[in-house]
Design a protein around this motif. Structure first.
Motif, short mmCIF file in Angstrom:
data_model
loop_
_atom_site.label_atom_id
_atom_site.label_comp_id
_atom_site.label_asym_id
_atom_site.label_seq_id
_atom_site.Cartn_x
_atom_site.Cartn_y
_atom_site.Cartn_z
N THR A 110 0.16 4.24 2.65
CA THR A 110 0.49 4.49 3.23
C THR A 110 1.81 3.86 4.15
O THR A 110 1.90 3.80 5.14
CB THR A 110 -0.88 3.20 4.37
OG1 THR A 110 -0.45 2.26 4.05
CG2 THR A 110 -2.16 3.80 4.13
N THR A 168 3.10 0.40 3.13
CA THR A 168 2.86 -0.58 4.60
C THR A 168 3.10 -1.32 3.53
O THR A 168 1.98 -2.19 2.38
CB THR A 168 1.10 -0.51 4.96
OG1 THR A 168 1.24 0.78 6.08
CG2 THR A 168 0.75 -1.76 5.85
N ILE A 216 1.32 -5.58 3.15
CA ILE A 216 1.07 -6.41 3.82
C ILE A 216 0.49 -7.78 3.49
O ILE A 216 1.01 -8.19 2.13
CB ILE A 216 -0.82 -6.24 3.35
CG1 ILE A 216 -1.25 -4.99 3.20
CG2 ILE A 216 -2.18 -7.28 3.49
CD1 ILE A 216 -2.66 -4.10 2.79
N GLU A 251 9.59 -8.61 9.15
CA GLU A 251 9.34 -6.97 9.51
C GLU A 251 10.59 -6.07 9.77
O GLU A 251 10.47 -5.27 9.38
CB GLU A 251 8.98 -6.90 10.80
CG GLU A 251 8.63 -5.67 11.65
CD GLU A 251 7.62 -6.30 13.04
OE1 GLU A 251 6.60 -5.59 13.10
OE2 GLU A 251 7.68 -7.34 12.95
N TRP A 276 9.00 1.17 6.38
CA TRP A 276 7.56 0.93 6.13
C TRP A 276 7.39 -0.03 7.18
O TRP A 276 8.65 0.11 8.03
CB TRP A 276 7.48 0.49 4.54
CG TRP A 276 7.77 1.26 3.17
CD1 TRP A 276 8.02 1.78 3.40
CD2 TRP A 276 7.04 0.63 2.28
NE1 TRP A 276 8.53 2.38 1.90
CE2 TRP A 276 6.86 1.83 1.02
CE3 TRP A 276 5.32 -0.36 2.03
CZ2 TRP A 276 6.69 2.02 0.05
CZ3 TRP A 276 5.41 0.32 0.94
CH2 TRP A 276 5.63 1.38 -0.14
N THR A 277 6.09 -0.20 7.23
CA THR A 277 5.32 -1.14 8.05
C THR A 277 4.62 -2.16 7.58
O THR A 277 4.52 -2.11 6.41
CB THR A 277 4.37 0.00 9.06
OG1 THR A 277 3.11 -0.11 8.15
CG2 THR A 277 5.33 0.37 9.63
N LEU A 278 4.53 -3.24 8.22
CA LEU A 278 4.34 -4.42 8.12
C LEU A 278 3.25 -4.89 8.77
O LEU A 278 2.71 -4.83 10.16
CB LEU A 278 5.18 -5.74 8.39
CG LEU A 278 5.24 -7.24 7.51
CD1 LEU A 278 4.89 -6.65 6.46
CD2 LEU A 278 5.87 -8.33 8.74
N ASP A 279 2.28 -5.12 7.97
CA ASP A 279 0.97 -5.47 8.80
C ASP A 279 0.70 -7.38 8.04
O ASP A 279 0.27 -7.21 7.00
CB ASP A 279 -0.42 -5.02 7.97
CG ASP A 279 -1.28 -4.81 8.54
OD1 ASP A 279 -1.93 -6.28 9.12
OD2 ASP A 279 -2.54 -4.62 7.57
N TYR A 280 0.22 -7.76 9.00
CA TYR A 280 -0.50 -9.15 8.88
C TYR A 280 -0.96 -9.52 9.65
O TYR A 280 -2.14 -10.84 10.60
CB TYR A 280 0.86 -10.25 9.35
CG TYR A 280 1.77 -9.88 10.29
CD1 TYR A 280 1.16 -10.59 11.34
CD2 TYR A 280 2.65 -9.07 10.52
CE1 TYR A 280 1.89 -10.35 12.54
CE2 TYR A 280 3.15 -9.13 11.84
CZ TYR A 280 2.79 -9.73 12.40
OH TYR A 280 3.35 -9.63 14.32
N GLN A 281 -2.35 -8.40 9.83
CA GLN A 281 -3.67 -8.79 10.63
C GLN A 281 -4.74 -9.52 10.02
O GLN A 281 -5.42 -10.77 10.18
CB GLN A 281 -4.18 -6.92 11.02
CG GLN A 281 -3.83 -6.64 11.81
CD GLN A 281 -3.34 -7.08 12.61
OE1 GLN A 281 -4.19 -7.63 13.80
NE2 GLN A 281 -1.89 -6.68 13.19
N SER A 282 -4.30 -9.75 8.76
CA SER A 282 -5.61 -10.46 7.98
C SER A 282 -4.92 -11.41 7.36
O SER A 282 -5.70 -12.46 6.14
CB SER A 282 -6.33 -9.56 6.60
OG SER A 282 -5.39 -9.10 5.69
N ASN A 294 1.07 -1.13 0.64
CA ASN A 294 0.19 -0.44 -0.48
C ASN A 294 0.89 1.65 -0.07
O ASN A 294 1.80 1.62 1.07
CB ASN A 294 -0.72 0.36 1.25
CG ASN A 294 -1.81 1.08 0.99
OD1 ASN A 294 -1.67 2.20 0.61
ND2 ASN A 294 -2.91 0.25 1.55
#
Length: 203
Positions: free
Chosen positions: A102, A104, A106, A176, A184-190, A99
């Motif tokens: 942001t 990010t 994902i 990460e 950047w940031t890492l998103d692994y919520q989904s 993304n």
């Protein structure tokens, strides 16, 4: 007065063009940044999280028959297999999405642990040749491959896959760290885990 208004309008136009060009450059930089980042993660490729040692005894036997099966010749060997299996994750199978707004990365899905390599060391005992059925170099090569396949079947019973699953967080932390190197940031919520059958080690 008209000259002054023209200067103001000209200045605003230049400012607008400059802002637009700067926005395009920034967007291009972020886009390039995301592509490089995703490529960097994929290039890590395979990450070993656990290894297991195996010691197995393998009985090898081969019988050849001649003269209308009236005469047979048997060669056999007792093989002690000492092996080391490395289990971990293939990062090429991770589903990633960037993304740019942001900044990010994902993670949509994460692969199951698999055997990344098997190292075998074979010791032969009680090796006996048949009268017209003797051990050759090709037999030893085939024996080594059979030993590897034998260990491959033993890995699921060993619990190494379960241990590797517990170490999955370590893999995510590695990703990460890579992501954070460029802000950047890492998103692994989904995040979802593939539930497919464990793949076999390729030659």
């Amino acid at each position: 007065m008209e000259i002054f208004i023209s200067l103001i309008i000209g200045g605003l136009v230049v400012l607008a063009i400059s802002t637009y060009v700067k926005h395009l450059k920034n967007k291009k930089r972020v886009s390039s940044q995301s592509i490089i980042l995703l490529d960097k993660i994929k290039k890590v490729c395979k990450f070993i999280t656990v290894e297991g040692d195996f010691a197995e005894i393998y009985h090898y036997e081969d019988v050849k028959e001649r003269f209308l099966k009236l005469v047979s010749s048997r060669k056999k060997a007792l093989v002690v297999i000492n092996a080391k299996a490395h289990v971990g994750f293939d990062f090429n199978k991770i589903s990633l999405e960037a993304n740019q707004n942001t900044k990010t990365v994902i993670i949509k899905s994460f692969p199951q642990p698999e055997i990344l390599s098997i190292e075998t060391n074979l010791n032969y005992y009680d090796k006996k040749d048949g009268y017209f059925n003797k051990f050759e170099a090709a037999d030893l090569t085939a024996l080594n491959e059979e030993a590897k396949q034998h260990i491959l079947k033993k890995v699921p019973e060993s619990g190494l896959y379960n241990v590797a699953k517990q170490e999955a967080l370590e893999s995510l932390q590695l990703i990460e760290n890579i992501v954070e190197t460029i802000g950047w940031t890492l998103d692994y919520q989904s995040l979802t885990i593939h539930s497919e059958e464990q793949p076999k080690l390729t030659k």
